[in-house]
Every structure is written in structure tokens, then in C-alpha cells.
Write a protein that holds these residues in place. Structure first.
Motif, PDB file in Angstrom:
ATOM      1  N   ARG A 195      11.748  13.610 -10.093  1.00 48.88           N
ATOM      2  CA  ARG A 195      12.310  13.853  -8.764  1.00 48.88           C
ATOM      3  C   ARG A 195      11.837  12.768  -7.806  1.00 48.88           C
ATOM      4  NH1 ARG A 195      10.326  19.600  -7.002  1.00 48.88           N
ATOM      5  NH2 ARG A 195      10.605  18.519  -5.016  1.00 48.88           N
ATOM      6  N   ASN A 196      12.725  12.397  -6.886  1.00 45.18           N
ATOM      7  CA  ASN A 196      12.346  11.454  -5.846  1.00 45.18           C
ATOM      8  C   ASN A 196      11.767  12.196  -4.652  1.00 45.18           C
ATOM      9  OD1 ASN A 196      13.165   9.131  -7.219  1.00 45.18           O
ATOM     10  ND2 ASN A 196      15.289   9.404  -6.536  1.00 45.18           N
ATOM     11  N   CYS A 197      10.983  11.474  -3.893  1.00 46.23           N
ATOM     12  CA  CYS A 197      10.355  12.046  -2.706  1.00 46.23           C
ATOM     13  C   CYS A 197      11.430  12.343  -1.657  1.00 46.23           C
ATOM     14  CB  CYS A 197       9.331  11.055  -2.165  1.00 46.23           C
ATOM     15  SG  CYS A 197       8.431  11.626  -0.728  1.00 46.23           S
ATOM     16  N   SER A 198      11.353  13.497  -1.013  1.00 44.79           N
ATOM     17  CA  SER A 198      12.316  13.839   0.046  1.00 44.79           C
ATOM     18  C   SER A 198      12.075  12.952   1.262  1.00 44.79           C
ATOM     19  CB  SER A 198      12.175  15.305   0.436  1.00 44.79           C
ATOM     20  OG  SER A 198      10.925  15.537   1.048  1.00 44.79           O
ATOM     21  N   ASP A 199      13.082  12.868   2.126  1.00 45.56           N
ATOM     22  CA  ASP A 199      12.963  12.024   3.312  1.00 45.56           C
ATOM     23  C   ASP A 199      11.844  12.488   4.237  1.00 45.56           C
ATOM     24  OD1 ASP A 199      15.007  10.420   2.454  1.00 45.56           O
ATOM     25  OD2 ASP A 199      16.564  11.450   3.611  1.00 45.56           O
ATOM     26  N   THR A 200      11.708  13.808   4.378  1.00 50.99           N
ATOM     27  CA  THR A 200      10.657  14.348   5.253  1.00 50.99           C
ATOM     28  C   THR A 200       9.277  14.019   4.704  1.00 50.99           C
ATOM     29  OG1 THR A 200      12.121  16.158   5.904  1.00 50.99           O
ATOM     30  CG2 THR A 200       9.761  16.427   6.333  1.00 50.99           C
ATOM     31  N   VAL A 205       0.843  -1.205   0.000  1.00 51.16           N
ATOM     32  CA  VAL A 205       0.000   0.000   0.000  1.00 51.16           C
ATOM     33  C   VAL A 205       0.877   1.254   0.000  1.00 51.16           C
ATOM     34  CG1 VAL A 205      -1.713   1.306   1.325  1.00 51.16           C
ATOM     35  CG2 VAL A 205      -1.890  -1.191   1.169  1.00 51.16           C
ATOM     36  N   PHE A 206       1.907   1.268   0.846  1.00 47.95           N
ATOM     37  CA  PHE A 206       2.773   2.440   0.936  1.00 47.95           C
ATOM     38  C   PHE A 206       3.564   2.648  -0.352  1.00 47.95           C
ATOM     39  CE2 PHE A 206       6.954   4.251   2.310  1.00 47.95           C
ATOM     40  CZ  PHE A 206       6.494   5.552   2.495  1.00 47.95           C
ATOM     41  N   ARG A 207       4.016   1.555  -0.954  1.00 44.84           N
ATOM     42  CA  ARG A 207       4.739   1.684  -2.222  1.00 44.84           C
ATOM     43  C   ARG A 207       3.841   2.302  -3.296  1.00 44.84           C
ATOM     44  NH1 ARG A 207       6.280  -3.140  -2.501  1.00 44.84           N
ATOM     45  NH2 ARG A 207       8.385  -2.934  -1.657  1.00 44.84           N
ATOM     46  N   PHE A 208       2.576   1.911  -3.307  1.00 48.38           N
ATOM     47  CA  PHE A 208       1.628   2.482  -4.268  1.00 48.38           C
ATOM     48  C   PHE A 208       1.406   3.971  -3.994  1.00 48.38           C
ATOM     49  CE2 PHE A 208      -2.832   3.536  -5.298  1.00 48.38           C
ATOM     50  CZ  PHE A 208      -2.797   3.329  -6.675  1.00 48.38           C
ATOM     51  N   VAL A 209       1.217   4.323  -2.708  1.00 53.42           N
ATOM     52  CA  VAL A 209       1.015   5.732  -2.350  1.00 53.42           C
ATOM     53  C   VAL A 209       2.247   6.554  -2.716  1.00 53.42           C
ATOM     54  CG1 VAL A 209       0.742   7.310  -0.391  1.00 53.42           C
ATOM     55  CG2 VAL A 209      -0.621   5.227  -0.508  1.00 53.42           C
ATOM     56  N   LEU A 210       3.429   6.025  -2.462  1.00 51.83           N
ATOM     57  CA  LEU A 210       4.672   6.731  -2.781  1.00 51.83           C
ATOM     58  C   LEU A 210       4.817   6.917  -4.285  1.00 51.83           C
ATOM     59  CD1 LEU A 210       7.073   7.838  -1.128  1.00 51.83           C
ATOM     60  CD2 LEU A 210       8.256   5.680  -1.565  1.00 51.83           C
ATOM     61  N   HIS A 211       4.427   5.891  -5.039  1.00 52.75           N
ATOM     62  CA  HIS A 211       4.500   5.977  -6.496  1.00 52.75           C
ATOM     63  C   HIS A 211       3.559   7.068  -7.023  1.00 52.75           C
ATOM     64  CE1 HIS A 211       4.843   4.709 -10.667  1.00 52.75           C
ATOM     65  NE2 HIS A 211       3.524   4.600 -10.738  1.00 52.75           N
ATOM     66  N   ILE A 212       2.348   7.142  -6.490  1.00 52.32           N
ATOM     67  CA  ILE A 212       1.386   8.164  -6.913  1.00 52.32           C
ATOM     68  C   ILE A 212       1.907   9.557  -6.581  1.00 52.32           C
ATOM     69  CG2 ILE A 212      -0.936   9.076  -6.520  1.00 52.32           C
ATOM     70  CD1 ILE A 212      -0.882   6.533  -8.181  1.00 52.32           C
ATOM     71  N   TYR A 213       2.495   9.701  -5.380  1.00 53.50           N
ATOM     72  CA  TYR A 213       3.010  11.001  -4.970  1.00 53.50           C
ATOM     73  C   TYR A 213       4.166  11.445  -5.865  1.00 53.50           C
ATOM     74  CZ  TYR A 213       5.074  14.641  -2.040  1.00 53.50           C
ATOM     75  OH  TYR A 213       5.595  15.831  -1.576  1.00 53.50           O
ATOM     76  N   GLU A 214       5.076  10.544  -6.188  1.00 49.27           N
ATOM     77  CA  GLU A 214       6.224  10.898  -7.038  1.00 49.27           C
ATOM     78  C   GLU A 214       5.774  11.230  -8.457  1.00 49.27           C
ATOM     79  OE1 GLU A 214       8.853   7.594  -6.575  1.00 49.27           O
ATOM     80  OE2 GLU A 214       9.817   8.416  -4.777  1.00 49.27           O
ATOM     81  N   SER A 228      -0.247   7.289   5.953  1.00 50.43           N
ATOM     82  CA  SER A 228      -0.810   6.096   5.313  1.00 50.43           C
ATOM     83  C   SER A 228      -1.000   4.975   6.319  1.00 50.43           C
ATOM     84  CB  SER A 228       0.109   5.624   4.175  1.00 50.43           C
ATOM     85  OG  SER A 228       0.314   6.634   3.226  1.00 50.43           O
ATOM     86  N   LEU A 229      -0.032   4.805   7.227  1.00 52.63           N
ATOM     87  CA  LEU A 229      -0.119   3.747   8.227  1.00 52.63           C
ATOM     88  C   LEU A 229      -1.324   3.951   9.141  1.00 52.63           C
ATOM     89  CD1 LEU A 229       1.238   1.238   9.501  1.00 52.63           C
ATOM     90  CD2 LEU A 229       2.530   2.799  10.961  1.00 52.63           C
ATOM     91  N   LEU A 230      -1.506   5.176   9.620  1.00 56.35           N
ATOM     92  CA  LEU A 230      -2.634   5.464  10.512  1.00 56.35           C
ATOM     93  C   LEU A 230      -3.958   5.256   9.788  1.00 56.35           C
ATOM     94  CD1 LEU A 230      -1.343   8.648  12.397  1.00 56.35           C
ATOM     95  CD2 LEU A 230      -1.638   6.353  13.332  1.00 56.35           C
ATOM     96  N   LEU A 231      -4.057   5.750   8.560  1.00 52.31           N
ATOM     97  CA  LEU A 231      -5.300   5.624   7.797  1.00 52.31           C
ATOM     98  C   LEU A 231      -5.618   4.165   7.501  1.00 52.31           C
ATOM     99  CD1 LEU A 231      -7.529   7.332   6.428  1.00 52.31           C
ATOM    100  CD2 LEU A 231      -6.178   7.197   4.324  1.00 52.31           C
ATOM    101  N   PHE A 232      -4.604   3.416   7.097  1.00 57.42           N
ATOM    102  CA  PHE A 232      -4.815   2.011   6.722  1.00 57.42           C
ATOM    103  C   PHE A 232      -5.167   1.162   7.934  1.00 57.42           C
ATOM    104  CE2 PHE A 232      -3.139  -2.243   5.479  1.00 57.42           C
ATOM    105  CZ  PHE A 232      -3.975  -2.456   4.381  1.00 57.42           C
TER     106      PHE A 232
END
Length: 575
Positions: free
Chosen positions: A294-299, A274-283, A308-312
């Protein structure tokens, strides 16, 4: 346990090794305990054991045949042990339930449920064995020796006979031919899923597990996910389709604790996808907005992760829990209600656990950084800590301990995900902290020791729910790991002289200490359980056989003993 190599690609393995002898004893003990109604199941277990033995021989005689996989170095393949452990556990549960039905203390639905679990577990192992056999055949295409042809024929014959035994068994618990066909398809689904999953594990987590360990983990995960899927499908069919498909759920009533633990653990295991999918959509949104990739920043990655963890975990997973079980409130509110239904006992137990963990971890962490004490001995102190934590709780608050194990495993999984993904601000400190307690079976990629210890103690307790006429079976993990394994390591390290093998470190003195200490604790524990009203129907002779076989497995196996020893001990205690 292999002999001297005759070439880089070919080795001459010992046909008889200590680990294989112990496995043969365990399987024989299970088969000799079967009633006539389980003969087809016993025949399939024998076929599975024989096939695993032949494939293990071939894999260890020609290691390059499976060289495409990066298994854990320094361990034997463990294919035989990994293939028979979970089916043997399910078979022992079937023997136990057969006794219960003869005494009118269990329903046929529960027997049908465990029968489906047995065939699902054995189908997963059988499919993986077929896959490994195919891989080895492809790895040596120019091989035309009679041994290769013979092995292929034996494997094919065994598969056909296994399928026939499975069909006969499932037809006996089915009402119609369509129902039997659906269950056969369900077994096929488990097999295909197991092959897909073990490929993913061996290619993704390289050098983290032997073939036997990967086989056990794969069959267990497929069985657990399959149960989750079957429960969901059955609930959908119940609401939408008036057809008799409910038997796919194995027909047993699930407890609130079981549903919550299953939802928590499976939700966290699915969360990385789930997180990999969310990260892919954000990038992708960043690229569209700002132009160049561009890659997602660490922050931003950390914020996305925790959101995502709390929501899921607090919305999606509880929604599934409420769908498959009629909770009258949010599942996590049910947990709070459950805990505060006996606040004095349960909160006191939580405080005791927290204090014990804080004191022990801080003490052992400081020792590991500044002391020359061997790490293996430091790790055994955690085994003793597990005894101090879980033994009183299992005697006084077993239902609360079920839930506590699920919560602890959920925390462990979440922390391991954070460590692997290096999620700020906890990722790096967690990585350095956990490395202080690793050994040769852990890797930088995946640290499994703490999981295996906790699961080793929890699984016998979870599997003892429902009818249980063997009062010691829930204690299988605590006794074998917290007492037997710990005493064997400590006595063997300090006083051991006679080694079981030239290449191994396990000693006769250590094994004797482990077996003796387990029997001594059982001797003290049995009267305590009897005074509390537990059913005590197990003879001392069968207990001695179970303890001795478990001690010998600990002495000979090169696999992750925290994973295998409790399950084998539990299976023998159920007989």
C-alpha cells in the motif's frame, strides 16, 4: 545561434557568436589583471576556456551526440559560459586578495582558502567537460575523422597541463608533500562529485536547464557542499586526530551568519533524500502490518513531511552548526538575539519588506490573471521590487541583509519542495500560484526564476565578505538585474527597433538603455558610499568596461541571465 542545418544530426555552427565574444572579453580582462604569482592559475583558466569552446562547437555541430540528455529547449548549449563563469569569479577574488596582501590588509590563510575554492570550482568544470567529451565520443563511435582525433588529443593534452598547473599551485600553499597530495585528492573528489551531480540533474529535471546552466549550478553546489564537508572533516580532525589536516577547511574564521545560512540551505537541499527515506520506511511498515503493498495516504504523507522537516531543521541541522562553530546558545536563539540587538532598525526593515511583498505580489498576481500585459514585463516589476527591497538594506544594514537572504532562500526552497511533492494542503495552491509568474525557462517540474533572481542579488553580497576594496561589488546583482536588465527589457520592448540578431528579441536600444541606466545609478551611488566611509578605489574606465561587458552579455546570451549576469559583473568589478 547556430546556422542552417545540413542534416538532422549535423549542423554548421557559427564559430564566432556574440556570447562567445563577450566570454572571450571577460576572460581576457581577468587574465590581463593577473599578477605574476597567479600565472599558473591564469594558464589553467585559459585551458578551461579553450576546452569548453571546442566541446561547445562539437556539441552544437552534432546535437545528437548529447541527445541522451534532455536539456532545455530553445537555448544554445552554453557550455563555454557555464564552464568559465565560476572559475573566473574565484580568479577575480584571488586578484583582489593579492592586492590586499600587498597592502597588509589580509592574511595568507584567506588567500589559501580562495585558492582552494578556485581549484575546486575549476576541477568540477574540467571534470564535467571531460565527461561530456567522453559522452560525445561514445555517441559517434564510428567517427574516424581527423577533427575527432584532433579534439581528443587536444582534450587529453589540456587535461594533463591542467593537472600540472593545479599541482604547482597547490604545492605553493602546502607545507608538506602529503598535504599537497591530500589537496589533489580533494580536487579529484570535487570532479567526480560534479560529474555524478550533473548526470542526476539532467536526467531527473528534464528540459529544466541548458548544459551551461546545469554546469554552473553543479559546480556551485559541489563547491558549497565541499566547503561544508571540509569544515566538518577539519573539526573532526581537530577533536580526534592531532594531525595537520586543518588546512582542508581553508583556514579562515567563519562567522555565525555564514554558518547558519550554510546549514539552512544545505539542510533543505538534503531534506528530500531524508524525507524519501522516511517515507520508504513508513510504507515498508505498512506492508508488514497490513499484508498487501500500500502507498502512503496524502494525509499521512503530509504529517510525515512536516514532522520530518521540523525535526531535521530544528534538531539535526542546528546540531551540525554547533559542532562546527562554538555557539553559546541554540543557533536560532542566536538569530533572535542578533535581530533584537538593533530592534528598531531591523524590525522596521522587516515590516517594510513584508508590506512591500504583500502589496506587490497581490497587485502583480491580479494583473497576470486579468491583463494582456506580457509576462516578461510583469517579471521585470519584480526586479524593480528587488531594488526597492535590497538597496536600502545593503547600504544601512548589510550584516542583517546577509541573514535575511539566507532566510528568504530557505523559505523558497521549502515552498518549492512542497510544490514538487504536492504536499497537502499547500502543494496544489502553490503550484497554481507560481505558474502565474513563470516563463519559457521554467517548467512544470522545476520553477527556477524566483531562485535565480534572489541568488543573483545575494551571491555578490555574500562573496564580498572579508576584505573588499571595490565598494560597488556587493551591488553587482542589484545593479545588473534590478536596474540594467529591467531597463533593457522595458525600453527594448517599447522602443526597440534594431535587433542584435535575426532570431533574437534583444535590441540595441534596450542594451544601450541598460548600460546607461547602470552607469547613471553608479554615478549617484558612489558619492553616497563615499560619504558613509566605504573604500572607493575603482576607476571609472574599468567600471565602464564592466558595465558594457555585462550589458552585451545580457543582449547575446540565451542562458538564464539572472544566474550569469550578476556573477560576470561581480567578477569584473573585483578587478
Amino acid at each position: 545561434m547556430a546556422g542552417e542545418s545540413s542534416s538532422p544530426a549535423t549542423m554548421t555552427p557559427f564559430v564566432v557568436t556574440g556570447e562567445r565574444v563577450v566570454v572571450a572579453v571577460v576572460v581576457s580582462r581577468v587574465l590581463l589583471s593577473l599578477p605574476l604569482s597567479l600565472i599558473s592559475h591564469g594558464f589553467s583558466l585559459f585551458l578551461l576556456c579553450l576546452s569548453a569552446f571546442l566541446i561547445e562547437l562539437r556539441a552544437e555541430s552534432s546535437p545528437l551526440l548529447l541527445s541522451r540528455f534532455s536539456a532545455r529547449r530553445g537555448a544554445s548549449s552554453g557550455i563555454l559560459l557555464g564552464a568559465v563563469t565560476l572559475p573566473a569569479v574565484m580568479m577575480s577574488k584571488l586578484v583582489q586578495l593579492t592586492r590586499a596582501i600587498s597592502l597588509h590588509q589580509a592574511e595568507q590563510d584567506e588567500l589559501a582558502h580562495v585558492t582552494m575554492q578556485y581549484w575546486a570550482a575549476s576541477a568540477s568544470c574540467c571534470a564535467i567537460l571531460i565527461y561530456l567529451s567522453v559522452v560525445m565520443s561514445q555517441g559517434k563511435k564510428n567517427e574516424s575523422s581527423s577533427s575527432s582525433v584532433w579534439l581528443t588529443r587536444v582534450s587529453l593534452t589540456g587535461t594533463v597541463l591542467y593537472g600540472a598547473a593545479c599541482f604547482v599551485s597547490l604545492s605553493m600553499i602546502s607545507h608538506t608533500g602529503l598535504n599537497t597530495s591530500l589537496k589533489m585528492v580533494w580536487m579529484l573528489f570535487h570532479g567526480l562529485a560534479a560529474v555524478k551531480l550533473i548526470r542526476h540533474l539532467l536526467f531527473t529535471f528534464t528540459s529544466c536547464a541548458s548544459f551551461g546552466e546545469a554546469l554552473l549550478v553543479t559546480s556551485g553546489l559541489v563547491l558549497y557542499f565541499g566547503d561544508f564537508l571540509a569544515c566538518t572533516i577539519a573539526k573532526i580532525c581537530e577533536k580526534l586526530i592531532p594531525v595537520d589536516l586543518v588546512s582542508i577547511s581553508y583556514g579562515i574564521r567563519r562567522t555565525e551568519t555564514g554558518i547558519i545560512v550554510q546549514g539552512l540551505l544545505l539542510g533543505l537541499l538534503l531534506f528530500p533524500m531524508v524525507f524519501r527515506f522516511v517515507l520508504h520506511i513508513y510504507e515498508r511498515s505498512l506492508r508488514k502490518r497490513d499484508g498487501p503493498p500500500r502507498n502512503c495516504s496524502d494525509t499521512a504523507k503530509s504529517v510525515l513531511f512536516f514532522a520530518s522537516l521540523l525535526l531535521f531543521m530544528f534538531v539535526a541541522v542546528p546540531s551540525w552548526m554547533q559542532f562546527v562553530h562554538d555557539f553559546h546558545q541554540h543557533p536560532f536563539l542566536w538569530v533572535l538575539t542578533f535581530v533584537f540587538s538593533e530592534p528598531l532598525k531591523r524590525l522596521s526593515l522587516c515590516i517594510y519588506w513584508v508590506l512591500l511583498i504583500v502589496v506587490s505580489v497581490s497587485r502583480f498576481y491580479n494583473i497576470s490573471r486579468g491583463s494582456k500585459v506580457e509576462r516578461i514585463l510583469l517579471r521585470k516589476y519584480y526586479h524593480l521590487m528587488a531594488v526597492l527591497m535590497f538597496l536600502p538594506a545593503l547600504v544601512l544594514q548589510p550584516k542583517f541583509l546577509d541573514l535575511a537572504f539566507g532566510a528568504a532562500l530557505a523559505v523558497f526552497i521549502a515552498l518549492e519542495i512542497i510544490r514538487i511533492w504536492r504536499i497537502q494542503p499547500l502543494g496544489e495552491p502553490l503550484h497554481h500560484f507560481m505558474n502565474a509568474f513563470t516563463d519559457h525557462r521554467d517548467s512544470e517540474l522545476l520553477i527556477v526564476s524566483h531562485f535565480s533572481l534572489l541568488l543573483g542579488c545575494a551571491l555578490p553580497i555574500w562573496m564580498s565578505s572579508g576584505f573588499n576594496d571595490r565598494a560597488l561589488s556587493p551591488f553587482a546583482g542589484i545593479l545588473s538585474l534590478g536596474i540594467g536588465d529591467t531597463m533593457a527589457s522595458m525600453v527594448g520592448h517599447k522602443y526597440g527597433v534594431l535587433r542584435w540578431s535575426k532570431t533574437g528579441k534583444k535590441t540595441v536600444e534596450g542594451t544601450a538603455a541598460g548600460i546607461t541606466s547602470m552607469m547613471a545609478v553608479c554615478y549617484v551611488l558612489v558619492p553616497v558610499l563615499a560619504s558613509m566611509g566605504y573604500i572607493l578605489s575603482q576607476g571609472w574606465w574599468s567600471l565602464l568596461v564592466a558595465v558594457t561587458a555585462t550589458g552585451m552579455l545580457e543582449a547575446y546570451t540565451a542562458q538564464l541571465d539572472n544566474a550569469f549576469i550578476p556573477l560576470v559583473f561581480y567578477a569584473l568589478l573585483c578587478l
